[in-house]
Design an enzyme around this catalytic site. Sequence first.
Site, PDB file in Angstrom:
ATOM      1  N   GLU A   3       0.331   1.760  -8.074  1.00 13.54           N
ATOM      2  CA  GLU A   3       0.817   1.776  -9.350  1.00 13.54           C
ATOM      3  C   GLU A   3       1.193   2.998  -9.936  1.00 13.54           C
ATOM      4  O   GLU A   3       0.395   4.066  -9.828  1.00 13.54           O
ATOM      5  CB  GLU A   3      -0.199   1.064 -10.472  1.00 13.54           C
ATOM      6  CG  GLU A   3      -0.420  -0.358  -9.768  1.00 13.54           C
ATOM      7  CD  GLU A   3      -1.543  -1.034 -10.941  1.00 13.54           C
ATOM      8  OE1 GLU A   3      -1.600  -0.632 -12.102  1.00 13.54           O
ATOM      9  OE2 GLU A   3      -2.056  -2.252 -10.544  1.00 13.54           O
ATOM     10  N   GLU A  36      -7.936  -1.345  -8.376  1.00 10.28           N
ATOM     11  CA  GLU A  36      -8.823  -0.246  -9.362  1.00 10.28           C
ATOM     12  C   GLU A  36     -10.511  -0.475  -9.445  1.00 10.28           C
ATOM     13  O   GLU A  36     -10.773  -0.763 -10.587  1.00 10.28           O
ATOM     14  CB  GLU A  36      -8.253  -0.504 -10.684  1.00 10.28           C
ATOM     15  CG  GLU A  36      -6.500  -0.029 -10.804  1.00 10.28           C
ATOM     16  CD  GLU A  36      -6.114  -0.021 -11.936  1.00 10.28           C
ATOM     17  OE1 GLU A  36      -6.471  -0.438 -12.768  1.00 10.28           O
ATOM     18  OE2 GLU A  36      -5.066   0.744 -11.879  1.00 10.28           O
TER      19      GLU A  36
END
Length: 358
Positions: free
Chosen positions: A275, A160
């Site tokens: 995710e 991320e």
Amino acid sequence: KWTTDDGRIMVNGQPLVLKGVNYFGFETETYAPHGIWDHNLNDMLDFIKDNNFNAIRVPFSMEMVRDNPVIMNVHCHNNPNLCGTSALRMLDIFIDRAAERGLLIVLDNHRTQSGGYISPPLWYNNSAGYPEDEVIRLWKHLVMRYKNQWNVFAIDLKNEPHDAATWGRSNRNTDWNQAAERMINALHEFPGLFFVGGIEWGGRFENAAQYPIETGHAHLNERVVYSPHCYGPDVYDRPEFHVENTHEYAKNLDRIYTAKYGFLAEKGYPVVIGEWGGKAKPGTRDAKWNNWFVDWIRDKCMTNNFYWALNPNSGHTGGLLDDDWKTPIQHKLDLVNRAQPNPTKFKKHNKKICITKE
């Protein structure tokens, strides 16, 4: 041999269908998978196997790799031979036990420092002593350790990227796509796949249309996988989750997510959702989003995925297991089963790894 072909992930020339789950802990201050403070690690892995998953994404920290501390918070009686183990040896054991169950592993560079720290926005953290060359050195250490381990099939280069991270701006200090290209070239000895997340917390790839990952080497380019992260209102509420009209809700979300990363699959790039998830309690906005998301990835042929998470102690999402680390949460299992009902299965036969239908 791991590669990609026209958007598909291939293993020895056969398509790989992934149904994965995130199981975290190595990136925290215990330096080990969570839950083993009460339960046997084998029980956790058996739950994953028994529920038809075939892959685990394993977050770790660069600090764990560099310092290799002794793991903490282990129930010694329930986990014989694990107490006093170093973090990397624990990772060896985890990977080996996953292999015994035919479970693939993605190693995920989740944080620079261990503990409760949010991952830094960029792939390096100079102030903490992790410049880019040190991050690459530590990745090389892991790659050399596991490059011959059959079930370590992918590495996720950086969890991320966000805030200052850019894509396609020709800025060496912030351009994540260029950094990923440098890292892949530096890690060329790894025989598996390279997962590259998007910017803005993993979810945005718009500039990849003009600036796809290009390493300069065909044999590396064909092992690049784009890996978006995506969550609903339990994690981050947004105006589009409050549209009441069902048709407009679906149409609006499709437009937003196709622009962010859905176009990658349409263009034939390989995509694995790294995710997704949420508490998804029936009747809530989050359940509505999760059900829509499953329909959407099925419609887009992007069902290779890693659900977040096995662990119940993930604050915004919870996990597949209830707080006792034993009781399955059935409505979540139903979601992931609908997202990917027929994952590829593996078994070991005569010292070779074979795809099996059983």
